[in-house]
Motif scaffolding. Structure first.
Motif, PDB file in Angstrom:
ATOM      1  N   ILE A   9       0.834  -1.209   0.000  1.00 56.91           N
ATOM      2  CA  ILE A   9       0.000   0.000   0.000  1.00 56.91           C
ATOM      3  C   ILE A   9       0.866   1.256   0.000  1.00 56.91           C
ATOM      4  O   ILE A   9       0.644   2.182  -0.794  1.00 56.91           O
ATOM      5  N   LEU A  10       1.860   1.297   0.885  1.00 59.72           N
ATOM      6  CA  LEU A  10       2.652   2.515   1.059  1.00 59.72           C
ATOM      7  C   LEU A  10       3.753   2.711   0.017  1.00 59.72           C
ATOM      8  O   LEU A  10       4.199   3.834  -0.184  1.00 59.72           O
ATOM      9  N   ALA A  11       4.173   1.649  -0.650  1.00 63.36           N
ATOM     10  CA  ALA A  11       5.241   1.792  -1.643  1.00 63.36           C
ATOM     11  C   ALA A  11       4.713   1.789  -3.074  1.00 63.36           C
ATOM     12  O   ALA A  11       5.094   2.624  -3.887  1.00 63.36           O
ATOM     13  N   VAL A  12       3.838   0.846  -3.382  1.00 64.33           N
ATOM     14  CA  VAL A  12       3.349   0.748  -4.753  1.00 64.33           C
ATOM     15  C   VAL A  12       2.317   1.844  -5.038  1.00 64.33           C
ATOM     16  O   VAL A  12       2.307   2.411  -6.132  1.00 64.33           O
ATOM     17  N   GLY A  13       1.479   2.142  -4.067  1.00 65.26           N
ATOM     18  CA  GLY A  13       0.443   3.163  -4.261  1.00 65.26           C
ATOM     19  C   GLY A  13       0.990   4.508  -4.732  1.00 65.26           C
ATOM     20  O   GLY A  13       0.525   5.052  -5.744  1.00 65.26           O
ATOM     21  N   PRO A  14       1.989   5.056  -4.036  1.00 64.29           N
ATOM     22  CA  PRO A  14       2.538   6.343  -4.489  1.00 64.29           C
ATOM     23  C   PRO A  14       3.149   6.297  -5.884  1.00 64.29           C
ATOM     24  O   PRO A  14       3.027   7.253  -6.647  1.00 64.29           O
ATOM     25  N   VAL A  15       3.801   5.194  -6.236  1.00 67.49           N
ATOM     26  CA  VAL A  15       4.371   5.072  -7.588  1.00 67.49           C
ATOM     27  C   VAL A  15       3.246   5.051  -8.619  1.00 67.49           C
ATOM     28  O   VAL A  15       3.334   5.699  -9.663  1.00 67.49           O
ATOM     29  N   ALA A  16       2.180   4.322  -8.309  1.00 65.65           N
ATOM     30  CA  ALA A  16       1.049   4.232  -9.236  1.00 65.65           C
ATOM     31  C   ALA A  16       0.420   5.609  -9.454  1.00 65.65           C
ATOM     32  O   ALA A  16       0.134   5.998 -10.589  1.00 65.65           O
ATOM     33  N   VAL A  17       0.234   6.353  -8.381  1.00 64.27           N
ATOM     34  CA  VAL A  17      -0.408   7.668  -8.500  1.00 64.27           C
ATOM     35  C   VAL A  17       0.534   8.683  -9.149  1.00 64.27           C
ATOM     36  O   VAL A  17       0.158   9.372 -10.095  1.00 64.27           O
ATOM     37  N   ALA A  18       1.768   8.774  -8.643  1.00 65.92           N
ATOM     38  CA  ALA A  18       2.717   9.756  -9.190  1.00 65.92           C
ATOM     39  C   ALA A  18       3.017   9.460 -10.656  1.00 65.92           C
ATOM     40  O   ALA A  18       3.089  10.380 -11.481  1.00 65.92           O
ATOM     41  N   GLY A  19       3.175   8.197 -10.976  1.00 69.86           N
ATOM     42  CA  GLY A  19       3.418   7.830 -12.372  1.00 69.86           C
ATOM     43  C   GLY A  19       2.244   8.179 -13.265  1.00 69.86           C
ATOM     44  O   GLY A  19       2.417   8.582 -14.418  1.00 69.86           O
ATOM     45  N   SER A  20       1.043   8.041 -12.739  1.00 72.03           N
ATOM     46  CA  SER A  20      -0.160   8.322 -13.531  1.00 72.03           C
ATOM     47  C   SER A  20      -0.357   9.801 -13.809  1.00 72.03           C
ATOM     48  O   SER A  20      -0.868  10.173 -14.867  1.00 72.03           O
ATOM     49  N   VAL A  21       0.028  10.675 -12.875  1.00 71.68           N
ATOM     50  CA  VAL A  21      -0.176  12.110 -13.099  1.00 71.68           C
ATOM     51  C   VAL A  21       1.014  12.764 -13.808  1.00 71.68           C
ATOM     52  O   VAL A  21       0.896  13.887 -14.296  1.00 71.68           O
ATOM     53  N   PHE A  22       2.134  12.057 -13.893  1.00 67.83           N
ATOM     54  CA  PHE A  22       3.322  12.619 -14.549  1.00 67.83           C
ATOM     55  C   PHE A  22       3.038  13.074 -15.981  1.00 67.83           C
ATOM     56  O   PHE A  22       3.403  14.207 -16.351  1.00 67.83           O
ATOM     57  N   PRO A  23       2.371  12.258 -16.824  1.00 69.56           N
ATOM     58  CA  PRO A  23       2.121  12.711 -18.198  1.00 69.56           C
ATOM     59  C   PRO A  23       1.305  14.004 -18.282  1.00 69.56           C
ATOM     60  O   PRO A  23       1.545  14.836 -19.156  1.00 69.56           O
ATOM     61  N   ARG A  24       0.359  14.166 -17.378  1.00 69.96           N
ATOM     62  CA  ARG A  24      -0.453  15.390 -17.383  1.00 69.96           C
ATOM     63  C   ARG A  24       0.416  16.623 -17.153  1.00 69.96           C
ATOM     64  O   ARG A  24       0.309  17.623 -17.865  1.00 69.96           O
ATOM     65  N   TYR A  25       1.296  16.552 -16.166  1.00 69.83           N
ATOM     66  CA  TYR A  25       2.170  17.694 -15.893  1.00 69.83           C
ATOM     67  C   TYR A  25       3.235  17.856 -16.973  1.00 69.83           C
ATOM     68  O   TYR A  25       3.695  18.972 -17.223  1.00 69.83           O
ATOM     69  N   LEU A  26       3.588  16.768 -17.620  1.00 65.94           N
ATOM     70  CA  LEU A  26       4.540  16.854 -18.726  1.00 65.94           C
ATOM     71  C   LEU A  26       3.934  17.654 -19.877  1.00 65.94           C
ATOM     72  O   LEU A  26       4.604  18.491 -20.479  1.00 65.94           O
ATOM     73  N   ARG A  27       2.666  17.410 -20.164  1.00 64.96           N
ATOM     74  CA  ARG A  27       1.989  18.200 -21.211  1.00 64.96           C
ATOM     75  C   ARG A  27       1.920  19.678 -20.818  1.00 64.96           C
ATOM     76  O   ARG A  27       2.079  20.552 -21.657  1.00 64.96           O
ATOM     77  N   GLN A  28       1.693  19.944 -19.546  1.00 69.35           N
ATOM     78  CA  GLN A  28       1.596  21.329 -19.074  1.00 69.35           C
ATOM     79  C   GLN A  28       2.946  22.038 -19.097  1.00 69.35           C
ATOM     80  O   GLN A  28       3.003  23.269 -19.174  1.00 69.35           O
TER      81      GLN A  28
END
Length: 152
Positions: A14-33
């Motif tokens: 929960i504490l290790a995989v969850g943050p990678v899943a979330v941070a990795g998922s929002v990275f492309p959005r901020y990359l476009r911005q």
């Protein structure tokens, strides 16, 4: 001891995989911005650091998972072997695709024109989606494992 190992395994997941899943998922959005918003670059750096750090912490998940399986005598079970293979695939996607692509994307932020024409946001979105799907499948296997004594 089995309950302790299983607890650490689940908490680590929960504490290790969850943050990678979330941070990795929002990275492309901020990359476009980042092509128009310099502030997005700061967010990208933080997201990449988070992914790298929690990926290292995530090593505890299979370590404690294997220790738990050993205690339960389940190392030869098909559902566990499948889970191990899927976990290895997720780790490979993270180490060979997501983290290097994030690093390349950060390098491209110095050239907004090149970043704007890059396919990295789409590639990162796809890679992260595959990573998340692999982990979701492992989670389901852990919950509904064949031969479970939980009655599920």
């Amino acid at each position: 001891m089995t309950k302790f190992l299983l607890s650490v395994h689940v908490i680590a997941a929960i504490l290790a995989v969850g943050p990678v899943a979330v941070a990795g998922s929002v990275f492309p959005r901020y990359l476009r911005q980042a092509t128009t918003d310099p502030g997005a670059i700061t967010v990208l750096r933080a997201l990449h650091r988070l992914c790298r750090a929690y990926a290292l912490l995530g090593i505890a998940v299979p370590v404690f998972g294997l220790a738990t399986a050993l205690q339960l005598g389940a190392l030869g079970d098909a559902w566990l072997i499948t889970s191990i293979a899927l976990t290895a695939a997720a780790a490979a996607v993270l180490a060979a695709s997501i983290l290097p692509a994030q690093r390349r994307a950060l390098d491209l932020t110095s050239d907004p024109d090149q970043l704007g024409t890059s396919r990295l946001p789409a590639k990162l979105g796809m890679s992260t989606g595959i990573f998340n799907l692999l982990w979701a499948t492992v989670t389901v296997l852990m919950i509904i494992r064949p031969g479970s004594t939980t009655g599920a």
